[in-house]
Scaffold this active site. Structure first.
Site: not given
Ligand code: G3H
Ligand code: ZN
Length: 286
Positions: A77, A180, A235
């Protein structure tokens, strides 16, 4: 993975992409997916992958596939360099998200195309490659300060079309109004923009919504209806895990067995994964 995403796009549901950095977290994601008969996509960011180990992540995926008998995909990722993307392809990942969105448009195209070509040359030609266009601010944490978005952050639909045509990516991550992490303000997704981008791309290129944590359920549903086929959550899992772990540590001061102390944290994470899978409509898809 591309076939499942194609199916999700056509049928208007979305696969969940959940980040992990530990064996127990991977197992929680896989168990939740197996119990709800959903495909499992597990992501490791550059930091998470370095912590867990790339070869270790691949080996664990293989063990979980055998043990649970469900489709499990491992995604590298937000890889910010062509080199780290190639390294994870070589390590045996099923998928790479090459994120050169901070670079100028042409450089983003050049680097992303190089990863697409590299994945095709590799014997595992089924590797799915995701590119990113637009500027998605923030990191996967609970934000303490307000993050302002600028109109230039948003993915331009015509540029998205050109980007996909020139790179040959299987999936495109777009910036449509969220950040994010869990933001101080409620995000407002630009659903019309998602629809516009979707209408300009080939049907077999999946649209990815990152930064799914903290986005209200009704907006998630609208985004899926508009064409999002994969949603990233990190998150929300981190917060559920650490909140439960803090409570466990505070309530069991005499305990020193880690596997006992973090059991409730793993359960809390698994509960969130299940809730998201239900929200995304990814239940009974395998
Ligand atoms: O690639 C990871 C995600 O986009 C996670 O985002 O922490 O806002 O859920 P988030
Ligand atoms: Zn992301």
């Amino acid at each position: 993975m591309n076939e499942i995403l194609y199916q999700a796009t056509k049928e208007h549901w979305a696969t969940g992409h959940f980040n992990a950095s530990e064996l127990d977290q991977m197992r929680a994601i896989v168990e939740a997916c197996a119990e709800l008969r959903s495909p499992a996509i597990i992501g490791t960011s550059e930091g998470e992958g370095a912590h867990l180990g790339h070869a270790e992540a691949v080996a664990l995926r293989d063990v979980f596939r055998k043990e649970y008998g469900i489709p499990i995909f491992l995604n590298a990722d937000h890889h910010k360099s062509v080199e780290s993307a190639k390294r994870d392809i070589d390590a045996g990942y099923d998928s790479v998200h090459i994120d050169l969105s901070a670079l100028p448009f042409e450089e983003n195209i050049t680097g992303t195309r190089e990863v697409v070509k590299y994945a095709g040359k590799n014997q595992k030609s089924t590797i799915s490659i995701e590119g990113e266009l637009g500027y998605l601010r923030g990191e996967s944490k609970i934000q303490r300060e307000k993050i302002e978005l600028s109109p230039e952050d948003y993915t331009d639909p015509r540029q998205a079309k050109e980007f996909v045509e020139k790179t040959g990516v299987d999936r495109l991550a777009i910036a449509v109004g969220n950040i994010h992490g869990i933001s101080l303000d409620e995000p407002a997704l630009d659903i019309e923009r998602i629809r516009a981008i979707r209408s300009l791309l080939p049907g077999d290129v999946a649209l990815v919504l990152h930064a799914g944590s903290g986005v209200p359920d009704d907006q998630i549903k609208a985004a899926i209806a508009a064409g999002i086929a994969n949603i990233h959550i990190n998150t929300d899992l981190r917060a559920a895990y650490t909140d439960a772990l803090k409570k466990s540590l505070a309530g069991n001061t005499g305990e020193v067995a880690m596997y006992k102390l973090d059991a409730s944290a793993i359960e809390a994470m698994k509960k969130i994964v299940k809730e998201k899978l239900i929200l995304f409509g990814s239940v009974n898809k395998i």
